[in-house]
Scaffold this motif. Structure first.
Motif, mmCIF file in Angstrom:
data_model
loop_
_atom_site.group_PDB
_atom_site.id
_atom_site.type_symbol
_atom_site.label_atom_id
_atom_site.label_comp_id
_atom_site.label_asym_id
_atom_site.label_seq_id
_atom_site.Cartn_x
_atom_site.Cartn_y
_atom_site.Cartn_z
ATOM 1 N N GLY A 42 11.010 0.127 3.195
ATOM 2 C CA GLY A 42 10.443 -1.224 3.825
ATOM 3 C C GLY A 42 10.399 -1.095 5.519
ATOM 4 O O GLY A 42 9.525 -1.888 5.986
ATOM 5 N N LEU A 43 11.242 -0.190 5.833
ATOM 6 C CA LEU A 43 11.130 -0.198 7.361
ATOM 7 C C LEU A 43 10.611 1.146 8.081
ATOM 8 O O LEU A 43 10.590 1.224 9.231
ATOM 9 C CB LEU A 43 12.746 -0.275 7.868
ATOM 10 C CG LEU A 43 13.436 -1.419 7.655
ATOM 11 C CD1 LEU A 43 14.844 -1.578 8.186
ATOM 12 C CD2 LEU A 43 12.667 -2.833 7.910
ATOM 13 N N ARG A 44 9.938 1.814 7.282
ATOM 14 C CA ARG A 44 9.337 2.883 7.629
ATOM 15 C C ARG A 44 7.864 2.960 7.776
ATOM 16 O O ARG A 44 7.261 2.381 6.845
ATOM 17 C CB ARG A 44 9.757 4.305 6.775
ATOM 18 C CG ARG A 44 11.195 4.717 7.097
ATOM 19 C CD ARG A 44 11.552 6.137 6.597
ATOM 20 N NE ARG A 44 11.077 6.293 5.266
ATOM 21 C CZ ARG A 44 12.013 5.915 4.084
ATOM 22 N NH1 ARG A 44 13.177 5.676 4.405
ATOM 23 N NH2 ARG A 44 11.482 6.091 2.711
ATOM 24 N N LEU A 45 7.266 3.533 8.620
ATOM 25 C CA LEU A 45 5.705 3.533 8.829
ATOM 26 C C LEU A 45 5.033 4.393 7.668
ATOM 27 O O LEU A 45 3.950 4.063 7.339
ATOM 28 C CB LEU A 45 5.439 4.148 10.223
ATOM 29 C CG LEU A 45 3.759 4.474 10.542
ATOM 30 C CD1 LEU A 45 3.177 2.972 10.236
ATOM 31 C CD2 LEU A 45 3.617 5.124 11.669
ATOM 32 N N TRP A 94 6.862 0.141 15.042
ATOM 33 C CA TRP A 94 6.648 -0.362 13.500
ATOM 34 C C TRP A 94 7.905 -0.707 12.848
ATOM 35 O O TRP A 94 7.962 -1.846 12.354
ATOM 36 C CB TRP A 94 5.895 0.905 12.828
ATOM 37 C CG TRP A 94 5.856 0.577 11.250
ATOM 38 C CD1 TRP A 94 6.614 0.656 10.403
ATOM 39 C CD2 TRP A 94 4.389 -0.205 10.768
ATOM 40 N NE1 TRP A 94 5.972 0.256 9.209
ATOM 41 C CE2 TRP A 94 4.779 -0.167 9.153
ATOM 42 C CE3 TRP A 94 3.391 -0.530 11.356
ATOM 43 C CZ2 TRP A 94 3.934 -0.936 8.628
ATOM 44 C CZ3 TRP A 94 2.360 -1.323 10.445
ATOM 45 C CH2 TRP A 94 2.733 -1.253 8.986
ATOM 46 N N SER A 95 8.983 -0.246 12.853
ATOM 47 C CA SER A 95 10.164 -0.346 12.110
ATOM 48 C C SER A 95 10.601 -1.813 12.784
ATOM 49 O O SER A 95 11.172 -2.589 12.018
ATOM 50 C CB SER A 95 11.099 0.960 12.406
ATOM 51 O OG SER A 95 10.643 1.905 11.685
ATOM 52 N N GLN A 98 8.769 -4.409 11.333
ATOM 53 C CA GLN A 98 9.006 -4.902 10.034
ATOM 54 C C GLN A 98 10.278 -5.514 9.699
ATOM 55 O O GLN A 98 10.478 -6.099 8.901
ATOM 56 C CB GLN A 98 8.953 -3.448 8.950
ATOM 57 C CG GLN A 98 7.583 -2.736 9.021
ATOM 58 C CD GLN A 98 6.668 -3.789 8.425
ATOM 59 O OE1 GLN A 98 5.945 -4.336 8.975
ATOM 60 N NE2 GLN A 98 6.910 -3.965 7.101
ATOM 61 N N ASP A 101 10.192 -8.847 10.687
ATOM 62 C CA ASP A 101 9.293 -9.784 9.757
ATOM 63 C C ASP A 101 10.270 -9.951 8.635
ATOM 64 O O ASP A 101 10.399 -11.094 7.897
ATOM 65 C CB ASP A 101 7.981 -8.775 9.214
ATOM 66 C CG ASP A 101 7.447 -9.516 8.142
ATOM 67 O OD1 ASP A 101 6.980 -10.393 8.287
ATOM 68 O OD2 ASP A 101 7.273 -9.221 7.048
ATOM 69 N N ASP A 102 11.124 -8.956 8.205
ATOM 70 C CA ASP A 102 12.102 -9.137 7.172
ATOM 71 C C ASP A 102 13.192 -10.260 7.384
ATOM 72 O O ASP A 102 13.390 -10.842 6.604
ATOM 73 C CB ASP A 102 12.884 -7.896 6.799
ATOM 74 C CG ASP A 102 11.967 -6.899 5.836
ATOM 75 O OD1 ASP A 102 10.855 -7.357 5.649
ATOM 76 O OD2 ASP A 102 12.411 -5.855 5.654
ATOM 77 N N GLY A 107 13.777 -10.881 3.910
ATOM 78 C CA GLY A 107 13.574 -9.318 2.970
ATOM 79 C C GLY A 107 14.904 -9.010 2.571
ATOM 80 O O GLY A 107 16.122 -9.565 3.073
ATOM 81 N N GLU A 109 16.181 -6.224 3.042
ATOM 82 C CA GLU A 109 17.072 -5.394 4.129
ATOM 83 C C GLU A 109 18.014 -6.245 4.839
ATOM 84 O O GLU A 109 18.787 -5.723 5.525
ATOM 85 C CB GLU A 109 16.075 -4.485 4.893
ATOM 86 C CG GLU A 109 15.368 -3.489 4.378
ATOM 87 C CD GLU A 109 14.147 -3.879 3.714
ATOM 88 O OE1 GLU A 109 13.720 -5.032 3.870
ATOM 89 O OE2 GLU A 109 13.492 -2.934 3.094
#
Length: 228
Positions: A42-45, A94-95, A98, A101-102, A107, A109
Motif C-alpha cells: 500500500g505504500l509503494r508506487l 508517493w510513499s 500514501q 493518507d493511511d 489504514g 499500516e
C-alpha cells in the motif's frame, strides 16, 4: 579517468579533473531500492520489483558509462542520472503521500505503533536519500561537471565556498556533503550550514522540509495516540 597524476620533467602536474568515487552515490541508490522493496504494497508506487528494477538498470547504465570516478561529461549520462533521481524522488513522495493518507484514514499500516514507526522511518529515510541525490545531481551541473570546474555562482553554497580559507585549493562538494544537507534539512526543517541560492534549490529544500515536517509530525502523533 584513473585518478593518476601525470608526471612531467618538472614533477607532477595538476590533474585534469577531480571526479569523486561512484560508490557512495551507488550505495545510496541501492539502500533506497532495498527500503522500497521492504515497504508494504500500500505504500509503494508500483508492484514490488518494478521500481527497484528500473532504478537498478539506470544505475548499471551509469556505472558502465562512467565507471570508477564520476568525471565523464555526456548528455546521455546526464539524462540517465536525472531519470534515476526523478524515479527515486517520485517514489519517495508517493510513499509519503500514501503513508499520510493511511494515518489520516486509519489504514492497516498504521494500526500498531511498531509498524507505524517502522514504515514511517523507512519512508522518511527514502525521502532523505532521494533529496540528497537530487541536490547531488542538480547542483553546479552535476558531479561530472563539478569534477572539471566549479561555477562562480553555485546553486548551493557550502561553508567552504562562502569561506574559501576553510577549504583546500581543490575542494569539491562530495556526495557525503549532499547527504548531510538532506539529513539536516529533514530534521531542522530549514537550511543549516548550506545556503540555497538558485530558485530550484530553494523550492527543493522548502519542499523537503514540508514533507519531512508533515511526515514526522503525523507519525509521532499517531504513534502516541496508538500507544495511549
Amino acid at each position: 579517468m584513473t585518478g593518476r597524476v601525470p608526471v612531467t620533467a618538472e614533477g607532477p602536474s595538476r590533474p585534469a579533473s577531480f571526479g569523486e568515487a561512484r560508490w557512495p552515490m551507488a550505495l545510496a541508490v541501492v539502500t533506497a531500492m532495498v527500503l522500497t522493496l521492504l515497504l508494504p504494497d500500500g505504500l509503494r508506487l508500483a508492484p514490488r520489483w518494478v521500481l527497484p528494477s528500473v532504478e537498478g538498470l539506470l544505475l548499471l547504465a551509469l556505472i558502465a558509462g562512467d565507471p570508477g570516478r564520476i568525471d565523464r561529461r555526456s548528455t546521455a549520462l546526464r539524462a540517465l542520472s536525472i531519470a534515476l533521481v526523478g524515479v527515486l524522488a517520485l517514489s519517495a513522495v508517493w510513499s509519503t503521500a500514501q503513508l499520510v493518507d493511511d494515518i489520516l484514514q486509519g489504514g492497516e499500516e498504521t494500526d500498531s505503533a511498531t509498524s507505524l514507526l517502522q514504515w514511517g522511518g523507512s519512508v522518511w529515510a527514502c525521502t532523505v536519500l532521494a533529496f540528497s541525490l537530487l541536490y547531488f545531481e542538480l547542483d553546479s551541473g552535476g558531479a561530472a561537471a563539478r569534477a572539471h570546474r566549479l561555477p562562480r555562482t553555485p546553486a548551493l553554497a557550502f561553508p567552504q565556498q562562502l569561506n574559501p580559507e576553510l577549504a583546500g585549493p581543490d575542494w569539491r562538494p562530495r556526495y557525503v556533503d549532499y547527504l548531510y544537507l538532506g539529513l539536516t534539512n529533514a530534521t531542522a526543517f530549514s537550511p543549516t550550514d548550506v545556503m540555497p541560492l538558485a530558485p530550484w534549490a530553494k523550492i527543493a529544500m522548502g519542499l523537503q522540509s514540508l514533507v519531512s515536517l508533515l511526515l514526522l509530525g503525523l507519525v509521532v502523533a499517531r504513534a502516541v495516540n496508538v500507544l495511549a
